[in-house]
Design a protein around this motif. Structure first.
Motif, PDB file in Angstrom:
ATOM      1  N   THR A 176       1.963   0.895  -5.190  1.00 22.31           N
ATOM      2  CA  THR A 176       0.746   0.080  -5.216  1.00 22.31           C
ATOM      3  C   THR A 176      -0.300   0.674  -4.284  1.00 22.31           C
ATOM      4  OG1 THR A 176       2.024  -1.878  -5.744  1.00 22.31           O
ATOM      5  CG2 THR A 176      -0.177  -2.241  -4.843  1.00 22.31           C
ATOM      6  N   MET A 177       0.153   1.154  -3.148  1.00 23.04           N
ATOM      7  CA  MET A 177      -0.776   1.846  -2.250  1.00 23.04           C
ATOM      8  C   MET A 177      -1.297   3.116  -2.902  1.00 23.04           C
ATOM      9  SD  MET A 177      -0.146   3.550   1.470  1.00 23.04           S
ATOM     10  CE  MET A 177      -1.374   4.792   1.950  1.00 23.04           C
ATOM     11  N   GLU A 182      -3.918   2.215  -5.405  1.00 27.72           N
ATOM     12  CA  GLU A 182      -5.150   1.842  -4.710  1.00 27.72           C
ATOM     13  C   GLU A 182      -5.839   3.083  -4.136  1.00 27.72           C
ATOM     14  OE1 GLU A 182      -4.764  -1.119  -1.571  1.00 27.72           O
ATOM     15  OE2 GLU A 182      -6.832  -1.715  -1.993  1.00 27.72           O
ATOM     16  N   ARG A 219      -2.238  -4.894 -12.523  1.00 26.72           N
ATOM     17  CA  ARG A 219      -2.392  -4.572 -11.098  1.00 26.72           C
ATOM     18  C   ARG A 219      -3.504  -3.548 -10.891  1.00 26.72           C
ATOM     19  NH1 ARG A 219       2.834  -3.836  -7.466  1.00 26.72           N
ATOM     20  NH2 ARG A 219       2.785  -6.057  -7.957  1.00 26.72           N
ATOM     21  N   ARG A 227      -6.747  -5.307 -11.112  1.00 23.62           N
ATOM     22  CA  ARG A 227      -7.046  -6.099  -9.914  1.00 23.62           C
ATOM     23  C   ARG A 227      -7.454  -5.224  -8.734  1.00 23.62           C
ATOM     24  NH1 ARG A 227      -2.366 -10.843 -10.083  1.00 23.62           N
ATOM     25  NH2 ARG A 227      -3.356 -12.060 -11.734  1.00 23.62           N
ATOM     26  N   ILE A 228      -6.791  -4.090  -8.612  1.00 26.62           N
ATOM     27  CA  ILE A 228      -7.165  -3.154  -7.547  1.00 26.62           C
ATOM     28  C   ILE A 228      -8.590  -2.658  -7.780  1.00 26.62           C
ATOM     29  CG2 ILE A 228      -6.727  -0.827  -6.653  1.00 26.62           C
ATOM     30  CD1 ILE A 228      -3.696  -1.408  -7.127  1.00 26.62           C
ATOM     31  N   PHE A 266      -6.181  -4.178  -1.335  1.00 25.54           N
ATOM     32  CA  PHE A 266      -5.209  -4.926  -2.133  1.00 25.54           C
ATOM     33  C   PHE A 266      -3.819  -4.884  -1.480  1.00 25.54           C
ATOM     34  CE2 PHE A 266      -2.235  -5.229  -5.731  1.00 25.54           C
ATOM     35  CZ  PHE A 266      -2.769  -6.271  -6.476  1.00 25.54           C
ATOM     36  N   TYR A 267      -3.446  -3.705  -1.019  1.00 24.71           N
ATOM     37  CA  TYR A 267      -2.101  -3.501  -0.456  1.00 24.71           C
ATOM     38  C   TYR A 267      -1.941  -4.216   0.885  1.00 24.71           C
ATOM     39  CZ  TYR A 267       2.182  -0.719   0.338  1.00 24.71           C
ATOM     40  OH  TYR A 267       3.481  -0.292   0.534  1.00 24.71           O
ATOM     41  N   PHE A 304       4.991  -6.531  -2.477  1.00 26.20           N
ATOM     42  CA  PHE A 304       5.280  -5.341  -3.270  1.00 26.20           C
ATOM     43  C   PHE A 304       6.662  -4.833  -2.885  1.00 26.20           C
ATOM     44  CE2 PHE A 304       0.750  -5.404  -1.948  1.00 26.20           C
ATOM     45  CZ  PHE A 304       0.260  -5.942  -3.127  1.00 26.20           C
TER      46      PHE A 304
END
Lengths: 388, 388
Positions: free
Chosen positions: A74-75, A78, A102, A105-106, B226-227, B244
């Motif tokens: 996820t990082m 992003e 996701r 959303r990011i 986000f993260y 996450f």
């Protein structure tokens, strides 16, 4: 032993003893030559995986850099979006599952977003995507293997559309890279993202990016989170260093994991994943179960994550079914978000043995029988075996 | 054995066998009950450390939550600033070393910044700070123990100034929390940050925050990365979950590390750190070396990181000195940024034995003698011993 704990979740996946033991060494500084050597090994192995994930193992990139981020994918998602866009930019975000959502959303935190959304589990209509991507589009985001629904999305076709409009193209390859084909240049991918604990079969906690050389001129680390400034990461990576403290034990484990992939060879690894996924699908089909994803010409079933609809009768009390699986010391996943209680998911990422795949099929069948669904675990196992 | 590798860097620090071995277990999902239990143990232990870091071990917080972030403390610093400010806000950033400067640089990505900067290694002048913090100030950032220079900054005094103007107060306690006194409410701290691999003595890769209940109403996760959305992290943490994927092996190790701290007790742990830091200082002073930090009434020498000026003659070729230390299988740190080649730094965070502190002093003395500086290692060792 069939009683061993069997982890079939779509991440984290089981890791080999050698990978696990790599964590178990005296601590060294992330500023030491020892750590630089570890990071170099991880980068070399990652670049093999990012660049050579085809059955022929030929290189698919004219140049790029493998980076490890001290954060999960996820990082990484992003970091890719934030370094490539600002508030004036337009992102077309393709959504047909949780991880596509996701990305959307990011992107909403950094740019204007035009989503292209279809029902989770269904395929993208390429014409609709082509209508939404225009010369005003700066970035297109998509998920290759949508972990939440078990569909393999058409990266090649979308990459072509993005390139026609000179938009950057960022792809979440979290559950495909290391287990299935991935072609950097042919697919026009600018940044690809994967996670340590998926098909790379390393412990969770860190992630990896591949930044194609052609993307570098478009990066602007100043507009990204400080911790995810990719210009800084690339500058340090040239000397096998990281900008900040790094998870020394996890980098050690990742270095071993990617070396194991290179030793196996991507050709064999991709073949094995395709074979085992086919076995899962055949096994579940033989027990009367339906695949969840709805495909079309451009989409395929995932070769690393299998998503299956729960039978109607089981949906009335899905926890009973999942408990019956867990009682057999097997861990599988349910559906995420609104798919909770509607599907189950198993992974064959990493290095499962064929016997473990068969045990997974049989266990699901037994658990279904426990909760009153008329499944024949032996028939499932036999059908799966024919694919192995 | 004096030949064992001795890690005296100010992080990562040596970890115990039990902490290291905690990483070495079969993988489980970060969505499993097993992981939730691990996270709960880590949270409980962290809350003990964040709330009870005084010689009396009394609670210093009326309420708050310990969170683990899947990223190192720089991510924690960014999370704190980004969740508490937006572009309209003013941040007063106190800088007297590398990590204070890092806070300033992070804040510049999110808000208007008024820096209060003094020469690295010097103390803040409280009157100057008081002049810069006004009713327009929304957030004040500072570093408690400035790892780059070995100074312990006056958090209590600055917290009072921040509170007079109703500004939030965020403190980097990375190299103090777990090794020295830290008082959440008395010091008016809204968010405190620490890292796993410093005085908590866990492996590097993750970090921890303490979010005081009073800060929650000021959080806005939508404006953060986000993260690093702290509202989301807090919501999940209530069920001992993370938003996450998380570094399962590192969370396991952290849980054991904080339980080891609680077993030792903060009173004894703080006493030990103060004693060992005093020994380092006495030992180096006895060899004619000068402390680097310049103190005043409100500042103190660090009790966890000792920074010492390299003698003039050594500065001509500092690499020779550091090589001579490394040849003895001891790892110490040089200065960061412009202090490179001007100072050296050693840590006594975690659980060094007194014998290891003595070996550190003696090794530095021997290495100095190797490069022609007139040091008496035995005198250094003897002086250090008197403090232990």
């Amino acid at each position: 032993m069939s009683d061993d704990f069997l982890l079939l979740n779509p991440g984290p996946v089981p890791i080999t003893d050698a990978v696990r033991e790599a964590m178990d060494a005296p601590m060294v500084s992330h500023r030491s030559a020892e750590f630089e050597a570890v990071y170099e090994r991880a980068q070399d192995g990652l670049e093999y995986v990012f660049e050579h994930s085809t059955p022929q193992e030929e290189t698919t990139s004219a140049g790029g850099t493998g980076l490890v981020l001290n954060g999960t994918a996820t990082m990484g998602m992003e970091a890719a979006v934030a370094n490539l866009t600002d508030a004036e930019n337009e992102v077309v975000a393709l959504v047909n599952g949780k991880f596509g959502r996701r990305f959307k959303r990011i992107a909403e935190r950094y740019a204007r977003v035009t989503p292209v959304e279809v029902t989770w589990g269904e395929a993208f209509d390429l014409e609709t995507v082509a209508e939404h991507v225009t010369d005003d589009t700066d970035l297109v985001t998509m998920v290759h293997n949508e972990t939440s629904t078990g569909i393999l999305n058409p990266v090649a076709e979308i990459g072509e559309i993005a390139t026609e409009h000179d938009a950057r193209f960022v792809v979440d390859g979290v559950t495909s890279i290391g287990g299935d084909v991935f072609r950097i240049d042919d697919w026009n991918v600018d940044i690809a993202i994967t996670d340590s604990q998926k098909a790379l079969a390393a412990p969770p906690g860190i992630s990896a990016l591949y930044v194609a050389d052609r993307a570098v001129e478009h990066l602007d680390g100043e507009r990204a989170p400080f911790y995810a400034d990719l210009e800084w990461h690339l500058r340090k990576a040239a000397d096998h260093q990281t900008p900040f403290t790094s998870a020394v034990p996890l980098f050690r484990a990742l270095a071993v994991a990617v070396e194991e992939i290179e030793a196996e060879g991507m050709d064999r690894r991709i073949g094995r994943h395709r074979r085992q996924a086919a076995a899962f699908r055949a096994g579940f089909a033989a027990m009367g179960l339906d695949d969840f994803p709805t495909l079309d010409d451009a989409s395929e079933r995932s070769n690393t994550v299998t998503a299956i609809e729960l039978p109607e009768s089981v949906r009335e009390n899905p926890e009973e079914f999942f408990d019956a699986v867990a009682e057999r010391n097997v861990s599988i996943s349910g559906g995420q978000a609104h798919l909770d209680g509607e599907i189950f998911r198993v992974s064959n990422m990493g290095q499962l043995t064929d016997e473990q795949v068969l045990r997974g099929v049989e266990t699901v069948g037994e658990a279904l029988a426990d909760v009153g669904y008329d499944a024949d675990p032996a028939a499932g196992r036999d059908a799966a075996r024919t694919e192995l």
